[in-house]
Design a protein around this motif. Structure first.
Motif, mmCIF file in Angstrom:
data_model
loop_
_atom_site.group_PDB
_atom_site.id
_atom_site.type_symbol
_atom_site.label_atom_id
_atom_site.label_comp_id
_atom_site.label_asym_id
_atom_site.label_seq_id
_atom_site.Cartn_x
_atom_site.Cartn_y
_atom_site.Cartn_z
ATOM 1 N N SER A 12 -81.508 149.606 77.883
ATOM 2 C CA SER A 12 -80.143 149.470 78.403
ATOM 3 C C SER A 12 -80.049 148.216 79.282
ATOM 4 N N GLN A 17 -78.944 148.149 82.219
ATOM 5 C CA GLN A 17 -79.415 148.538 83.557
ATOM 6 C C GLN A 17 -80.896 148.248 83.727
ATOM 7 N N THR A 18 -81.667 148.455 82.671
ATOM 8 C CA THR A 18 -83.116 148.243 82.746
ATOM 9 C C THR A 18 -83.416 146.762 82.954
ATOM 10 N N LYS A 58 -84.235 142.141 89.104
ATOM 11 C CA LYS A 58 -84.153 142.264 90.566
ATOM 12 C C LYS A 58 -85.484 142.629 91.180
ATOM 13 N N TYR A 92 -87.943 147.322 89.184
ATOM 14 C CA TYR A 92 -88.638 148.125 88.175
ATOM 15 C C TYR A 92 -89.679 147.269 87.465
ATOM 16 N N PHE A 147 -86.729 153.124 81.868
ATOM 17 C CA PHE A 147 -86.233 153.006 83.236
ATOM 18 C C PHE A 147 -85.367 154.210 83.590
ATOM 19 N N GLN A 148 -84.482 154.601 82.667
ATOM 20 C CA GLN A 148 -83.596 155.736 82.904
ATOM 21 C C GLN A 148 -84.393 157.037 83.030
ATOM 22 N N GLN A 192 -87.519 157.276 84.072
ATOM 23 C CA GLN A 192 -88.205 157.250 85.368
ATOM 24 C C GLN A 192 -87.237 157.577 86.501
ATOM 25 N N TYR A 218 -80.098 153.538 90.192
ATOM 26 C CA TYR A 218 -79.369 152.672 89.272
ATOM 27 C C TYR A 218 -78.677 151.523 89.987
ATOM 28 N N TRP A 219 -78.029 151.833 91.102
ATOM 29 C CA TRP A 219 -77.187 150.836 91.747
ATOM 30 C C TRP A 219 -77.829 150.182 92.967
ATOM 31 N N ARG A 238 -85.187 148.016 101.766
ATOM 32 C CA ARG A 238 -85.903 146.812 102.139
ATOM 33 C C ARG A 238 -84.945 145.657 102.082
#
Lengths: 71, 244
Positions: free
Chosen positions: A27, A29-30, A36, A39, B67-68, B70, B127-128, B235
């Motif tokens: 996605s 988001q990943t 950033k 992850y 990622f989702q 996790q 997520y955000w 952080r």
């Protein structure tokens, strides 16, 4: 760990986050989270990202100073 | 290539819509008719809330990426920690003296609210990030109160204006959270304590049970408190140059 995903995305591939996400099968988001530094991707995902940019995984991801073996 | 279905985002997945519909349907149908309570409707809510997660763990549903997954697992762990800690606090409290629960369902509702809220907030922060989550939560809070003020006092403009002033701190904190997150976090924690004391006294005056009171606290004060913690714990991220 630091990464240069954003750099290579702009300079090498010139694609959006959404397009990159689609190419590596995750996605948007990943991709945002990876860029950033929030992850650290799995080995499989790191290899797929490196393949998209035509670089090695080591060029894409680096351990921060003091995070690896030192001679 | 645009087709007549292009307005439907191809990345929109049906699972959240299906589970959301089941949850909503369950809540709406649970009261049933005047003569009959449709208790089975509550099962729909549970199915909507937990069904997709169970299917994912069984490997029958693969709609999330790593990622989702996790983020979901971390949120689940946070919910486990929160519910576990509160469980022991409750047991200690009950054993500390003669206690009487007005309705057993209230306790289950309280834990469901605690689990759901902790899971939701942790997911949003994953997520955000803390700042964006706090910003959006505070905007939703302020907006909901503003709508409530307008709806309840729309015939009395002055009263509506006076009541609307209550929403100003929420919007102010939303703006502040982007510029000075830690200071805003401290403010939100202080506000949470203030509202906790205020609501405790109100509930005591109205004779509300402890469980009902605690559930209200979670849903009303929980977001403010959790946002405060998240902002203070975030952080400070440094700007990384595009080219290394």
């Amino acid at each position: 760990m630091t990464n240069r995903v954003r750099y290579f995305r702009f300079v090498k591939a010139e694609i959006s986050q959404a397009a990159l996400a689609e190419r590596v099968g995750v996605s948007r988001q990943t991709i945002v989270a990876i860029e950033k530094g929030n992850y650290n991707p799995s080995v499989e995902l790191a290899l797929r990202l490196a393949a998209v940019f035509g670089v090695t995984v080591e060029q894409l991801f680096q351990l921060e100073a003091g995070g690896g073996d030192e001679d | 290539m645009k087709t007549k279905y292009s307005w439907l985002n191809p990345r929109t997945k049906p699972v959240p819509w299906i589970s959301g519909t089941l949850v909503l349907l369950g809540f709406l149908l649970a009261n049933g008719t005047r003569s009959e309570t449709w208790w089975w409707a509550i099962l729909l809510t549970g199915l909507g809330a937990f069904g997709p997660g169970l299917l994912r763990e069984l490997g029958w549903l693969r709609d999330k990426d790593e990622f989702q997954i996790q983020a979901s697992r971390r949120a689940g762990y946070h919910a486990f920690l929160a519910a576990g800690l509160v469980s022991f606090l409750w047991i200690a409290f009950i054993r500390s003296g003669p206690r009487h629960l007005k309705a057993a369902e209230e306790l289950a509702t309280f834990f469901a609210a605690l689990l759901w809220f902790t899971w939701l907030f942790s997911s949003l922060v994953n997520y955000w990030g803390a700042r964006k989550t706090s910003f959006r939560l505070l905007l939703i809070y302020g907006g909901a109160w503003l709508l409530f003020c307008i709806a309840s006092e729309w015939m009395h403009p002055l009263g509506m204006l006076m009541q609307s002033l209550i929403t100003v701190p929420f919007f102010a904190c939303a703006w502040l959270s982007r510029k000075w997150p830690r200071m805003t976090g401290a403010l939100l924690l202080a506000a949470s304590i203030f509202f906790f004391v205020l609501l405790s006294r109100l509930h005591q005056q109205r004779g509300l049970g402890l469980v009902t009171s605690a559930t209200t606290m979670i849903l009303f004060i929980g977001p403010l408190f959790a946002s405060g913690i998240a902002l203070m714990a975030e952080r400070v991220s440094e700007e990384r140059p595009l080219a290394v």
